[in-house]
Motif scaffolding. Structure first.
Motif, PDB file in Angstrom:
ATOM      1  N   GLY A  38      58.574  34.742  37.013  1.00  0.00           N
ATOM      2  CA  GLY A  38      57.898  34.779  38.308  1.00  0.00           C
ATOM      3  C   GLY A  38      58.884  35.065  39.410  1.00  0.00           C
ATOM      4  N   ARG A  39      58.473  34.806  40.644  1.00  0.00           N
ATOM      5  CA  ARG A  39      59.305  35.141  41.801  1.00  0.00           C
ATOM      6  C   ARG A  39      60.609  34.346  41.840  1.00  0.00           C
ATOM      7  NH1 ARG A  39      55.694  33.419  46.839  1.00  0.00           N
ATOM      8  NH2 ARG A  39      54.056  34.308  45.524  1.00  0.00           N
TER       9      ARG A  39
ATOM     10  N   GLY B 152      52.875  38.768  48.578  1.00  0.00           N
ATOM     11  CA  GLY B 152      54.104  38.927  49.340  1.00  0.00           C
ATOM     12  C   GLY B 152      54.421  40.392  49.574  1.00  0.00           C
TER      13      GLY B 152
ATOM     14  N   ASN C 293      52.449  43.662  48.615  1.00  0.00           N
ATOM     15  CA  ASN C 293      51.617  43.323  47.455  1.00  0.00           C
ATOM     16  C   ASN C 293      51.655  44.470  46.438  1.00  0.00           C
ATOM     17  OD1 ASN C 293      51.099  40.820  48.465  1.00  0.00           O
ATOM     18  ND2 ASN C 293      49.071  41.288  49.217  1.00  0.00           N
TER      19      ASN C 293
ATOM     20  N   GLY D   9      50.647  38.514  40.784  1.00  0.00           N
ATOM     21  CA  GLY D   9      51.595  37.419  40.647  1.00  0.00           C
ATOM     22  C   GLY D   9      51.462  36.682  39.332  1.00  0.00           C
ATOM     23  N   ASP D  10      52.342  35.700  39.140  1.00  0.00           N
ATOM     24  CA  ASP D  10      52.373  34.991  37.858  1.00  0.00           C
ATOM     25  C   ASP D  10      51.257  33.959  37.707  1.00  0.00           C
ATOM     26  OD1 ASP D  10      53.214  32.820  39.425  1.00  0.00           O
ATOM     27  OD2 ASP D  10      55.317  33.061  38.882  1.00  0.00           O
TER      28      ASP D  10
END
Length: 583
Positions: A71-72, A122, A125, A129-130
């Protein structure tokens, strides 16, 4: 973000105090067992009665306890057993760069806490996302806490919707519907779909719903509070990009000011040259001058400026002038052109008549940090200015009408920003030009001060923001809160609190106590009626003081030291101390 999170359990006497829509304990057991078999059946079940058009479930896969995902923040902590659902819905051909559709991911835990978590996006885009429910470094994810977590890509795919001479991945800005989807229009359908899938999985609807996001994700949280106020019971909208088009104008302004330093030295501005406009050592001089001027204002000389809003240009600029180069000595000092450019950058973008186009930026310690410098000028031996490669492209393709078709070449983006005329061009963020039916500001700007419907719904909103954010000014957020408070006759703190974080850069980093648990603070407020009068924050390992703790205070309270050195939240002496908004 190191405060231990809490698993909220609601006692019966508290049920009468729950926000709208919370009518039974959210920790009650699921209505039926949800396991690998239920996950396998969920794909077909979700298609029945779906609230969105064109729904396709591409996978519904059971993930065993201990699964980790990228992830991020890198690899996640081991996750609980859950069902991962992916798919897409909607879609349109698009005027350029299409076709477009919205992709999503949802994770539904076997041990559900009865709650729904929408994970914000974020940047521009375009990626899914996860869906772990990230809510700040060091904190347990939403999934670990038992939330069903949903996230989506806001209606475009960076791998598919990409045209080299139309901003690359930013081509969606050239399509009216895709731009509106990015700004807000994709959010409510995603929320509806996430609620629908949760209902199919657990045979009952989530009983409380939260949103967490930072930057563009913060903008999305603001969009929900303003445009879809009945969706969530609680929202964390950190470092909110609710003025994204104006901030992009300010990024062009910053680029022009730093380029003026190069011109003063007889150099033609280039992307590489910007990195040397003010060196890392010179930025340290600036940070030292800011600390020497303002650090003690909060009663403690500790490298943190806790007295929010009191470190002004009128105080800092004389300290910078004292470090000005003179005679033959050109080392360990600041050039006049550098000080003048910094003064203009910190003062905020303006037109030729001096009218503000965006907020001023705080003089804060994080100016000396890499996380501030990489946005404004770039990193020596590192990335170019993010204000150029991200800000320039976004302003051209997404935030002005009509959009300008540019390649992604940083040199071309820099040239376009340097030619940007703040009298002629800044107003293009508010223009409505066919085929668009709305302006970029209407699509993406989410700065309304009318939160009456959100308040009536019983919603709670927490807005953390780093005082050294180089992208979105914390002063813009504070000015917004002041306007909300005026609109609510001084009682805005009953439902919305802005939490300035001294020293913190964009969404984290900097010499700051930037690790704090905003989700647990939201849960306490939303479910127990306990407003965040202070949130304990911890400094991370990369700071000068790892492990240091400080309270983060809801504006206008500040973290001030007592005569004995203890730091706590207190209000300025010119403010009433009645604390009308404590609940």
């Amino acid at each position: 973000m190191n405060t231990l999170p809490v698993r909220v359990r609601i006692a019966m006497p508290l049920l009468l105090a729950l926000p709208t829509g919370l009518t039974s304990p959210v920790t009650a057991a699921p209505a039926r067992s949800f396991d690998a078999n239920g996950c396998a059946a969920l794909a077909a079940a979700s298609l029945s009665g779906a609230p969105v058009s064109g729904l396709a479930i591409t996978a519904a896969s059971w993930r065993a306890a201990g699964t980790q995902v990228e992830g991020r923040g890198g690899k996640s902590a081991p996750l609980p057993a859950h069902c991962e659902v992916t798919g897409h819905y909607g879609g349109h051909a698009g005027t350029v760069g299409g076709p477009y559709r919205t992709a999503f991911r949802m994770r539904l835990p076997q041990d559900w806490n009865g709650r729904f978590f929408f994970q914000g996006g974020g940047g521009s885009n375009g990626v899914v996302g996860d869906a772990t429910g990230f809510n700040g470094p060091g904190n347990r994810t939403g999934l670990e806490r038992g939330y069903a977590v949903f996230t989506q890509d806001s209606g475009h795919d960076n791998a598919v919707n990409k045209v080299a001479d139309h901003g690359g991945e930013l081509v969606f800005g050239h399509d009216p519907q895709a731009r509106a989807d990015y700004g807000h229009a994709s959010l409510k359908p995603g929320y509806d779909l996430g609620m629908h899938i949760a209902n199919k999985a657990y045979a009952r609807a989530p009983q409380s719903k939260v949103f967490w996001g930072c930057s563009k994700g913060g903008q999305e949280g603001m969009a929900f509070a303003q445009r879809y106020p009945a969706a969530f019971d609680g929202i964390v909208a950190a470092a909110p990009g609710f003025s994204l088009p104006r901030a992009a104008v300010a990024q062009a302004w910053d680029v022009q000011q730093f380029a003026s330093i190069l011109r003063a030295a007889g150099q033609t501005p280039t992307v590489e040259g910007l990195k040397t406009a003010i060196t890392a050592d010179q930025f340290k001089l600036v940070g030292d001058a800011v600390k020497q001027t303002c650090d003690a204002d909060d009663g403690l000389v500790d490298g943190i400026i806790g007295a929010i809003g009191q470190c002004t240009a009128a105080r800092v600029l004389p300290a910078l002038r004292a470090k000005q180069c003179s005679g033959g000595d050109q080392t360990g000092c600041l050039q006049t052109a550098q000080i003048d450019a910094l003064a203009r950058v910190m003062g905020g973008a303006r037109d030729s008549k001096g009218r503000a186009l965006y907020a001023a930026f705080p003089w804060d310690t994080g100016i000396a940090e890499p996380g501030w410098r990489v946005w404004k000028v770039g990193a020596e031996n590192g990335p170019p200015s993010l204000n150029v490669i991200l800000g320039g492209g976004s302003l051209a393709a997404v935030f002005t009408s009509p959009p300008t078709a540019l390649p992604t070449d940083p040199a071309r983006l820099l040239a376009w920003q340097l030619a940007f005329d703040f009298d002629r061009d800044a107003g293009h963020i508010y223009r409505v030009v066919a085929p668009y039916r709305t302006s970029a500001w209407a699509d993406v700007g989410m700065r309304s001060t009318d939160l009456s419907a959100f308040r009536a719904h019983g919603g709670k909103l927490i807005v953390p923001h780093g005082m050294s954010d180089p992208v979105f000014s914390a002063y813009d957020t504070i000015d917004w809160w002041k306007a909300v408070d005026r609109r609510n006759r001084g009682s805005a703190s009953r439902f919305v609190r802005v939490i300035p974080v001294p020293g913190m850069n964009h969404c984290g980093g900097g010499a700051a106590t930037d690790r704090f648990d905003s989700l647990s603070a939201l849960e306490e407020w939303m479910l127990h009626g306990k407003a965040p009068d202070a949130i304990t924050a911890t400094a991370g390992p990369a700071t000068p003081w790892p492990g240091r703790t400080r309270p983060l205070c809801p504006y206008p309270a500040m973290a001030m030291a007592s005569a004995k050195g203890a730091v706590g939240c207190s209000y300025p002496s010119n403010r009433q101390t009645s604390r009308r908004g404590s609940r």
